[in-house]
Design a protein around this motif. Structure first.
Motif, mmCIF file in Angstrom:
data_model
loop_
_atom_site.group_PDB
_atom_site.id
_atom_site.type_symbol
_atom_site.label_atom_id
_atom_site.label_comp_id
_atom_site.label_asym_id
_atom_site.label_seq_id
_atom_site.Cartn_x
_atom_site.Cartn_y
_atom_site.Cartn_z
ATOM 1 N N ARG A 286 44.152 52.156 35.092
ATOM 2 C CA ARG A 286 44.400 53.580 35.347
ATOM 3 C C ARG A 286 45.867 53.954 35.233
ATOM 4 O O ARG A 286 46.240 55.098 35.464
ATOM 5 N N CYS A 287 46.699 52.973 34.892
ATOM 6 C CA CYS A 287 48.134 53.210 34.645
ATOM 7 C C CYS A 287 48.807 53.888 35.829
ATOM 8 O O CYS A 287 49.672 54.760 35.651
ATOM 9 N N THR A 288 48.426 53.494 37.046
ATOM 10 C CA THR A 288 49.065 54.106 38.212
ATOM 11 C C THR A 288 50.435 53.517 38.473
ATOM 12 O O THR A 288 51.246 54.110 39.159
ATOM 13 N N GLY A 289 50.647 52.285 37.969
ATOM 14 C CA GLY A 289 51.918 51.631 38.231
ATOM 15 C C GLY A 289 52.008 51.061 39.625
ATOM 16 O O GLY A 289 53.031 50.513 40.009
ATOM 17 N N ALA A 290 50.948 51.184 40.406
ATOM 18 C CA ALA A 290 50.987 50.669 41.774
ATOM 19 C C ALA A 290 50.965 49.158 41.762
ATOM 20 O O ALA A 290 50.277 48.536 40.975
ATOM 21 N N ALA A 291 51.743 48.562 42.634
ATOM 22 C CA ALA A 291 51.765 47.108 42.784
ATOM 23 C C ALA A 291 51.270 46.757 44.177
ATOM 24 O O ALA A 291 51.624 47.405 45.151
ATOM 25 N N ALA A 292 50.450 45.719 44.269
ATOM 26 C CA ALA A 292 49.921 45.309 45.568
ATOM 27 C C ALA A 292 51.038 44.706 46.413
ATOM 28 O O ALA A 292 51.766 43.835 45.944
ATOM 29 N N PRO A 293 51.231 45.166 47.657
ATOM 30 C CA PRO A 293 52.210 44.532 48.539
ATOM 31 C C PRO A 293 51.896 43.048 48.710
ATOM 32 O O PRO A 293 50.760 42.610 48.510
ATOM 33 N N ALA A 294 52.901 42.277 49.085
ATOM 34 C CA ALA A 294 52.763 40.818 49.124
ATOM 35 C C ALA A 294 51.631 40.350 50.017
ATOM 36 O O ALA A 294 51.014 39.328 49.768
ATOM 37 N N ASP A 295 51.331 41.067 51.105
ATOM 38 C CA ASP A 295 50.337 40.573 52.054
ATOM 39 C C ASP A 295 48.913 40.953 51.669
ATOM 40 O O ASP A 295 47.959 40.496 52.286
ATOM 41 N N ARG A 296 48.726 41.764 50.669
ATOM 42 C CA ARG A 296 47.371 42.256 50.373
ATOM 43 C C ARG A 296 46.461 41.173 49.798
ATOM 44 O O ARG A 296 45.248 41.324 49.814
ATOM 45 N N GLU A 297 47.051 40.100 49.295
ATOM 46 C CA GLU A 297 46.227 39.043 48.737
ATOM 47 C C GLU A 297 45.357 38.397 49.807
ATOM 48 O O GLU A 297 44.358 37.770 49.507
ATOM 49 N N HIS A 298 45.718 38.545 51.072
ATOM 50 C CA HIS A 298 44.936 37.972 52.159
ATOM 51 C C HIS A 298 43.810 38.900 52.610
ATOM 52 O O HIS A 298 42.929 38.471 53.346
ATOM 53 N N GLU A 299 43.820 40.164 52.205
ATOM 54 C CA GLU A 299 42.927 41.143 52.810
ATOM 55 C C GLU A 299 41.559 41.295 52.168
ATOM 56 O O GLU A 299 40.603 41.610 52.861
ATOM 57 N N PRO A 300 41.365 41.095 50.862
ATOM 58 C CA PRO A 300 40.034 41.322 50.298
ATOM 59 C C PRO A 300 39.004 40.337 50.836
ATOM 60 O O PRO A 300 39.323 39.188 51.156
ATOM 61 N N LEU A 301 37.775 40.795 50.918
ATOM 62 C CA LEU A 301 36.676 39.904 51.282
ATOM 63 C C LEU A 301 36.513 38.812 50.228
ATOM 64 O O LEU A 301 36.302 37.639 50.555
ATOM 65 N N ALA A 302 36.607 39.175 48.959
ATOM 66 C CA ALA A 302 36.398 38.239 47.845
ATOM 67 C C ALA A 302 37.732 37.639 47.421
ATOM 68 O O ALA A 302 38.379 38.125 46.483
ATOM 69 N N ARG A 303 38.138 36.567 48.082
ATOM 70 C CA ARG A 303 39.431 35.946 47.763
ATOM 71 C C ARG A 303 39.458 35.397 46.344
ATOM 72 O O ARG A 303 40.525 35.249 45.743
ATOM 73 N N GLU A 304 38.278 35.072 45.792
ATOM 74 C CA GLU A 304 38.245 34.537 44.439
ATOM 75 C C GLU A 304 38.702 35.548 43.391
ATOM 76 O O GLU A 304 38.937 35.194 42.237
ATOM 77 N N LEU A 305 38.822 36.814 43.785
ATOM 78 C CA LEU A 305 39.235 37.856 42.841
ATOM 79 C C LEU A 305 40.731 38.143 42.897
ATOM 80 O O LEU A 305 41.215 39.055 42.240
ATOM 81 N N THR A 306 41.475 37.356 43.687
ATOM 82 C CA THR A 306 42.900 37.664 43.888
ATOM 83 C C THR A 306 43.761 36.944 42.861
ATOM 84 O O THR A 306 44.350 35.906 43.130
ATOM 85 N N ASN A 307 43.868 37.498 41.692
ATOM 86 C CA ASN A 307 44.724 36.966 40.643
ATOM 87 C C ASN A 307 45.799 37.998 40.334
ATOM 88 O O ASN A 307 45.499 39.086 39.842
ATOM 89 N N ARG A 308 47.048 37.638 40.608
ATOM 90 C CA ARG A 308 48.157 38.573 40.374
ATOM 91 C C ARG A 308 48.601 38.610 38.917
ATOM 92 O O ARG A 308 49.395 39.454 38.535
ATOM 93 N N ARG A 309 48.117 37.666 38.107
ATOM 94 C CA ARG A 309 48.602 37.583 36.730
ATOM 95 C C ARG A 309 47.431 37.653 35.755
ATOM 96 O O ARG A 309 47.266 36.790 34.905
ATOM 97 N N PRO A 310 46.614 38.676 35.843
ATOM 98 C CA PRO A 310 45.493 38.768 34.906
ATOM 99 C C PRO A 310 45.991 39.096 33.503
ATOM 100 O O PRO A 310 47.024 39.749 33.334
ATOM 101 N N PRO A 311 45.273 38.651 32.485
ATOM 102 C CA PRO A 311 45.709 38.871 31.097
ATOM 103 C C PRO A 311 45.358 40.273 30.626
ATOM 104 O O PRO A 311 44.494 40.465 29.773
ATOM 105 N N PHE A 312 46.039 41.269 31.163
ATOM 106 C CA PHE A 312 45.690 42.644 30.862
ATOM 107 C C PHE A 312 46.160 43.069 29.474
ATOM 108 O O PHE A 312 45.384 43.563 28.662
ATOM 109 N N GLY A 313 47.463 42.867 29.194
ATOM 110 C CA GLY A 313 48.026 43.365 27.940
ATOM 111 C C GLY A 313 48.030 42.362 26.801
ATOM 112 O O GLY A 313 48.484 42.675 25.705
#
Length: 436
Positions: A286-313
Motif C-alpha cells: 500500500r506504499c504507506t512507508g510505515a515501518a514496524a517498531p522494533a518491539d512489534r515482532e513479538h506481538e503477532p499471534l502468528a510468529r511464523e509470519l514475522t519476516n522483516r526482510r521479505p523479497p518485495f521489490g
C-alpha cells in the motif's frame, strides 16, 4: 525414485532479470550478472497437468517432473486437497477448497512436522549435490523443524538458528541426528536476529546459506500446493489465499500455476494475508512507508509470519507476482485469527496453526466486504495444522539444542554469536583430529 534419476538434473535455472541460463549445481542462489536483485527460476521440459506427476510415486515426489531435484526420497507426504462445503457456507463461499498441510489422519494428511515447510525442506535436500556443505538456515520455528527432521532422516548436515520461542515447535518422533545442530538465541532475540546471525554463520568454511526465498527448491517445493490443487480440481483455482511472512509460498504457487496455465488463461489471483500489528508486506504493497517498531515482532499471534526482510521489490518477487495475478495483501488481527482457528476446528474437526487462522480470518473478511465473490473458486492454503492432534497420537521427543546463546542485544549481537559458534566448531574439529 520414479521420474528423476539420482544425480541427474532435468531442468534449467534462469535469471528473472537478464535471462541468463545456468546448469544447476544444487547450491546456486543468485545470477552473476550486474543488474537489480532478481530471483532465479526453474524451467522444465514438461508442462501441463498431465506432466506434473511421476508414475509410481505418491506424496510430494509424485510432482518430481516439476521439482528441481537430483534425487527423491521415499514416503514423503504431500498436501491434501479437499472441498470444504460446510466451512465455505459459514464464511459465505459456495466453492471453497482447502489445501491442508499438516497432520490429519482422517484426511490422509501426515506431514511430519505439521506445516507445509516439510514440502520445501525435502525439495531443498533433494536439490543438493552429492557431498553438500553444511546448510545454514534461520527460522522462526516451522522451517527449522522441517529441515531438522528431514535432515535427520537422511543425514544431511544442517546448522539451524532460531529464537528461543521456536523450541516449542521442535518436537519429533525421535532425537535429532548429530549432523543437525540447533543454535538457540535466548533472551529477547527475534526471527530477524536469527536471520542476521545466520548470514554471518554461512560464511564459515564448509558452510553455505540455504538461501530462503532465493532457493528455487524452496519455492518449487511450496508450489506443489498448487500442483496438488490442479490435480484435485481439474483446473486452476480463480483465487489463492495464504498467510505470508516472506511470501515465498505464494510466489511458489504463482510460479507453479504459470507452468500449468493454458494459453490466454488468467493466473489465480493471489491474496496474501498478514497479521497486524506486524505487516511489512501489507504496508509495502500500500506504499504507506510505515515501518514496524522494533518491539512489534513479538506481538503477532502468528510468529511464523514475522519476516522483516521479505523479497518485495526483487525481480520475480512479491510485488511482481501480486501485479501479474491482480492480487492483494490483506491484514487481520490476533482476535480475528483466534476466532478463525476456533471456527476451523469446530467445523472441520482439527486444530490449525495461527498463520492458517490469519488466512481464514482475512478470507472471511474479504468475502464480507465483497473483495471475493460468493461463487468464486477459492483455494485456501492451510499452511499448518494438526499439531495438537499429532501430540495426542504420537510420542514426541523435544529437540535438544546444540548451543544456547544468551542474546546480548542488537549491538554486535549477531557477530558475537557467529564467533561463539565458530569456536565451538573449532573445538569439535580439534577433538575429532585428536581421536584420529
Amino acid at each position: 525414485m520414479s521420474g528423476v534419476r539420482p544425480g541427474t538434473r532435468h531442468y534449467t535455472v534462469v535469471c528473472s532479470s537478464c535471462g541468463t541460463r545456468y546448469e544447476d549445481d544444487g547450491l546456486l542462489l543468485d545470477c552473476s550478472g550486474r543488474h537489480e536483485p532478481a530471483f532465479l527460476r526453474t524451467e522444465y521440459p514438461v508442462y501441463g497437468t498431465s506432466g506434473t506427476r511421476a508414475g509410481g510415486d505418491t506424496g510430494l515426489f509424485r510432482h518430481a517432473p516439476l521439482l528441481p531435484v537430483a534425487r527423491t526420497f521415499p514416503d514423503v507426504p504431500g498436501p491434501v486437497v479437499h472441498r470444504a462445503e460446510r466451512l465455505g457456507r459459514r464464511i459465505g463461499l459456495d466453492r471453497l477448497w482447502i489445501a491442508f498441510n499438516g497432520y490429519w489422519p482422517e484426511r490422509g494428511a501426515y506431514l511430519p512436522t505439521c506445516t507445509f515447510k516439510d514440502l520445501e525442506a525435502y525439495t531443498v535436500l533433494g536439490r543438493l549435490p552429492a557431498d553438500p556443505p553444511v546448510l545454514v538456515i534461520p527460522s522462526a520455528g516451522n522451517t527449522a523443524a522441517a529441515f531438522a527432521w528431514a535432515a535427520t532422516r537422511h543425514r544431511v548436515p544442517c546448522l539451524l538458528v532460531v529464537p528461543a520461542p521456536a523450541l516449542e515447535r521442535m518436537r519429533f518422533p525421535a532425537p535429532l541426528d548429530p549432523c543437525v545442530r540447533l543454535v538457540v538465541l535466548d533472551g529477547t532475540a527475534t526471527y530477524s536476529d536469527a536471520i542476521a546471525c545466520a548470514d554471518l554463520l554461512a560464511a564459515l568454511p564448509g558452510h553455505h546459506a540455504e538461501g530462503g526465498s532465493r532457493n528455487v527448491g524452496r519455492r518449487d517445493g511450496l508450489g506443489t500446493v498448487m500442483l496438488a490443487a490442479a490435480d484435485a480440481l481439474g483446473r486452476l483455482p480463480e483465487t489463492y489465499v495464504q498467510a505470508v511472512g516472506s511470501g515465498t509460498g505464494a510466489i511458489g504457487a504463482h510460479e507453479a500455476a504459470g507452468r500449468l496455465r493454458a494459453d490466454g488463461e488468467a493466473p489465480p489471483r493471489l491474496l496474501m494475508c498478514q497479521n497486524a500489528p506486524f505487516a511489512p508486506l501489507y504496508e509495502a504493497w500500500r506504499c504507506t512507508g510505515a515501518a514496524a517498531p522494533a518491539d512489534r515482532e513479538h506481538e503477532p499471534l502468528a510468529r511464523e509470519l514475522t519476516n522483516r526482510r521479505p523479497p518485495f521489490g526483487v525481480r520475480g518477487g512479491v510485488r511482481d507476482v501480486l501485479t501479474e495475478s491482480g492480487g492483494d495483501v490483506l491484514c487481520t488481527d490476533n482476535v480475528a485469527a483466534l476466532a478463525a482457528m476456533a471456527l476451523f476446528e469446530e467445523v472441520e474437526g482439527v486444530d490449525i496453526e495461527p498463520g492458517a487462522g490469519v488466512a481464514l480470518a482475512a478470507l472471511a473478511d474479504a468475502v464480507r466486504t465483497g473483495r471475493v465473490r460468493r461463487d468464486e473458486l477459492v483455494l485456501l492454503n492451510v499452511t499448518g495444522g494438526g499439531r495438537v492432534r499429532q501430540a495426542h497420537d504420537l510420542p514426541l521427543v523435544p529437540a535438544r539444542p546444540w548451543l544456547r546463546v544468551p542474546w546480548p542485544g542488537i549491538e554486535q549481537g549477531p557477530r558475537a554469536v557467529a564467533e561463539q559458534v565458530a569456536r565451538e566448531l573449532s573445538g569439535l574439529a580439534a577433538v575429532a583430529e585428536g581421536a584420529r
